[in-house]
Motif scaffolding. Structure first.
Motif, short mmCIF file in Angstrom:
data_model
loop_
_atom_site.label_atom_id
_atom_site.label_comp_id
_atom_site.label_asym_id
_atom_site.label_seq_id
_atom_site.Cartn_x
_atom_site.Cartn_y
_atom_site.Cartn_z
N MET A 258 1.39 -1.28 0.07
CA MET A 258 -0.12 -0.07 0.17
C MET A 258 1.50 1.48 -0.01
O MET A 258 0.51 2.41 -0.89
CB MET A 258 -1.14 -0.28 1.06
CG MET A 258 -2.12 1.24 1.33
SD MET A 258 -3.09 1.07 2.46
CE MET A 258 -3.56 2.58 2.65
N LEU A 259 1.85 1.55 0.69
CA LEU A 259 2.82 2.28 0.46
C LEU A 259 3.72 2.67 -0.18
O LEU A 259 3.18 3.97 -0.80
CB LEU A 259 3.71 1.99 1.76
CG LEU A 259 3.62 2.41 3.17
CD1 LEU A 259 4.50 2.31 4.38
CD2 LEU A 259 3.30 4.33 3.78
N ILE A 298 -4.44 13.35 5.97
CA ILE A 298 -5.22 14.53 4.54
C ILE A 298 -5.47 15.28 4.58
O ILE A 298 -5.92 16.34 3.70
CB ILE A 298 -6.68 13.49 4.54
CG1 ILE A 298 -5.78 11.46 4.86
CG2 ILE A 298 -7.96 13.90 4.05
CD1 ILE A 298 -7.61 10.23 4.59
N ASP A 299 -5.10 15.90 5.86
CA ASP A 299 -5.95 17.43 5.66
C ASP A 299 -4.75 18.33 5.71
O ASP A 299 -5.18 19.28 4.79
CB ASP A 299 -6.22 17.79 7.64
CG ASP A 299 -7.06 17.47 8.12
OD1 ASP A 299 -7.82 17.06 7.02
OD2 ASP A 299 -7.41 17.45 9.43
N GLN A 308 -3.25 13.70 -4.37
CA GLN A 308 -4.45 13.45 -4.35
C GLN A 308 -4.96 12.25 -4.55
O GLN A 308 -5.20 11.58 -3.57
CB GLN A 308 -5.40 14.68 -5.04
CG GLN A 308 -7.08 14.46 -5.26
CD GLN A 308 -6.97 14.86 -3.78
OE1 GLN A 308 -6.85 15.95 -3.92
NE2 GLN A 308 -8.20 13.63 -3.27
N LYS A 309 -3.91 11.20 -5.04
CA LYS A 309 -3.95 10.26 -5.50
C LYS A 309 -3.85 9.92 -4.15
O LYS A 309 -4.15 8.07 -4.26
CB LYS A 309 -3.74 9.34 -6.95
CG LYS A 309 -3.92 9.71 -8.26
CD LYS A 309 -3.53 9.27 -9.48
CE LYS A 309 -4.03 9.62 -10.48
NZ LYS A 309 -2.59 9.06 -11.73
N VAL A 313 -5.87 6.72 -1.76
CA VAL A 313 -6.03 5.55 -1.28
C VAL A 313 -5.66 5.36 0.06
O VAL A 313 -5.69 4.34 0.31
CB VAL A 313 -4.48 4.94 -1.95
CG1 VAL A 313 -4.31 3.78 -1.67
CG2 VAL A 313 -4.73 4.91 -3.56
N LEU A 314 -5.15 6.15 0.96
CA LEU A 314 -4.95 6.50 2.41
C LEU A 314 -6.11 6.01 2.85
O LEU A 314 -6.67 5.63 3.63
CB LEU A 314 -4.01 7.43 2.71
CG LEU A 314 -3.86 7.31 4.63
CD1 LEU A 314 -3.28 6.29 4.54
CD2 LEU A 314 -3.22 8.93 4.05
N ASP A 315 -6.98 6.98 2.47
CA ASP A 315 -8.95 7.01 2.94
C ASP A 315 -9.07 5.73 2.73
O ASP A 315 -10.06 5.59 2.86
CB ASP A 315 -9.29 8.83 2.25
CG ASP A 315 -10.61 8.66 2.59
OD1 ASP A 315 -10.73 8.86 4.38
OD2 ASP A 315 -11.44 9.33 2.48
#
Length: 391
Positions: A258-259, A298-299, A308-309, A313-315
């Motif tokens: 994921m990272l 995210i903030d 943004q991508k 992915v993280l969210d």
């Protein structure tokens, strides 16, 4: 077991030694000794020596036939005694067959450890003075089929595997005169004793939901119960197959994968701070801390086109990538990635790189299975355990 006593014509042996090179000396000596031994074996079987009249006689001599025997220093030609009934059989070839078996096992070991067929034939020729064709080596490896087959189909219902790691890699195989890519599925389970086992592998056409589902079905048919946690990458077909195959099992998305997916979307030169912030999220000791760092990331980066991508992915993937927090803290470092499987796959790749293209799917199954059997023996030796405390 009765013993056989015999004598050797040492004058004949001496003449042979004086007129021969060292390798031939050894061979000639063996021929004399083994021929004499077999002669005494026949005497014992008949219960009478040559030309001896005896009421205890069981059979009659009927000359000899020639037969080769492969020894570590080459082939020797022996004169094997016969009897009229044809029932006499020497045990010389059975006793010395271990020389053949040792050679065959050594050849198999070389193949499994990534020595090319061409190099194996040269090594055998150096060791024994005998040539071994590439087809002979290839046919020899087929002796692994029943061994690998039995291991690959062993029952899995004798112990519970709370944690299972799965992954896939690709190899090249010849099929209908074409070279095609095939997927190799592998699974390692951590059992109730905290020991790792390679619980399954399969060679299939491609990595898809139906193929993953078939792989999981084969494991369940062998008795595998649904684990507490299944760790893998985020392949879409794999995710769907896990949901359908293991009801009640949590899925842990590999944090390393994921990272990597997030970092690849960010600028290479100006994203060092953001990369470190992402890594810190999954180095947190508590879920609450990880959530806080995730929200901060995210903030900070949401709305910035270059990031943004990674934010998306993280969210979207955060919950799947933090399932390991539900397990004991001592397990976290071992449960959040598939690094352990990557290490095993590198062993397969090291051997596969020598072959480059498997001649058929069965040969791929055979060699990869042998490599996995060999690799499994190195896992958690002695009293060592994979996880730090009892499950």
């Amino acid at each position: 077991m009765s013993q056989i006593h015999f004598t050797i014509d040492f004058e004949k042996l001496k003449d042979t030694v004086m007129d021969s090179e060292l390798n031939e000396v050894v061979k000639s000596s063996l021929v004399l000794i083994l021929n004499e031994y077999m002669e005494k074996e026949r005497d014992q079987y008949i219960q009478a020596e040559s030309y001896q009249r005896s009421a205890a006689r069981q059979d009659y001599r009927n000359g000899y036939y020639e037969r080769e025997l492969l020894m570590p220093n080459g082939r020797i030609l022996l004169k094997v005694p016969r009897t009229r009934s044809g029932k006499f059989a020497t045990d010389v070839f059975e006793r010395y067959a271990r020389c053949d078996r040792a050679l065959l096992l050594s050849m198999l070991e070389m193949v499994i450890n990534g020595v090319s067929t061409r190099k194996v034939t040269k090594i055998v020729e150096e060791l024994c003075g005998e040539s071994a064709s590439r087809s002979m080596v290839s046919n020899l490896t087929k002796k692994l089929d029943p061994i690998v087959g039995e291991w690959a189909s062993r029952p899995l219902n004798t112990i519970y595997y709370p944690y299972i790691y799965v992954d896939a890699m690709y190899i090249k195989v010849r099929e209908h005169k074409r070279v095609v890519s095939k997927a190799v599925y592998t699974a390692i389970g951590v059992n109730e004793k905290n020991k790792r086992e390679v619980i399954g592998f399969k060679v299939d056409h491609n990595e898809s939901e139906p193929s993953w589902h078939d792989f999981f079905s084969s494991l369940k048919a062998r008795g595998l119960q649904s684990p507490k946690l299944l760790i893998s990458d985020a392949h879409s077909g794999l995710k769907l197959a896990i949901q359908k195959s293991f009801i009640g099992t949590s899925w842990q998305r590999c944090t390393v994968h994921m990272l990597r997916n997030m970092i690849q979307t960010m600028p290479k030169k100006t994203s060092k701070e953001a990369r470190n912030e992402l890594k810190a999220i999954f180095q947190s000791r508590k879920l609450e801390e990880a959530k806080r760092q995730k929200d901060q990331f995210i903030d900070k980066y949401e709305g910035k086109k270059a990031y943004q991508k990674a934010v998306d992915v993280l969210d979207e993937g955060f919950d799947d990538a933090t399932q390991y927090f539900a397990e004991p803290e001592e397990y976290h470092v071992s449960l959040r990635t598939t690094n352990m499987l990557e290490r095993m796959n590198s062993e397969i790749r090291r051997r596969e790189r020598v072959i480059r293209i498997f001649p058929n799917e069965q040969s791929a199954f055979r060699l990869i299975g042998a490599v996995l059997m060999d690799y499994e023996e190195t896992l958690d030796l002695g009293n060592r355990t994979f996880l730090k405390k009892q499950i």
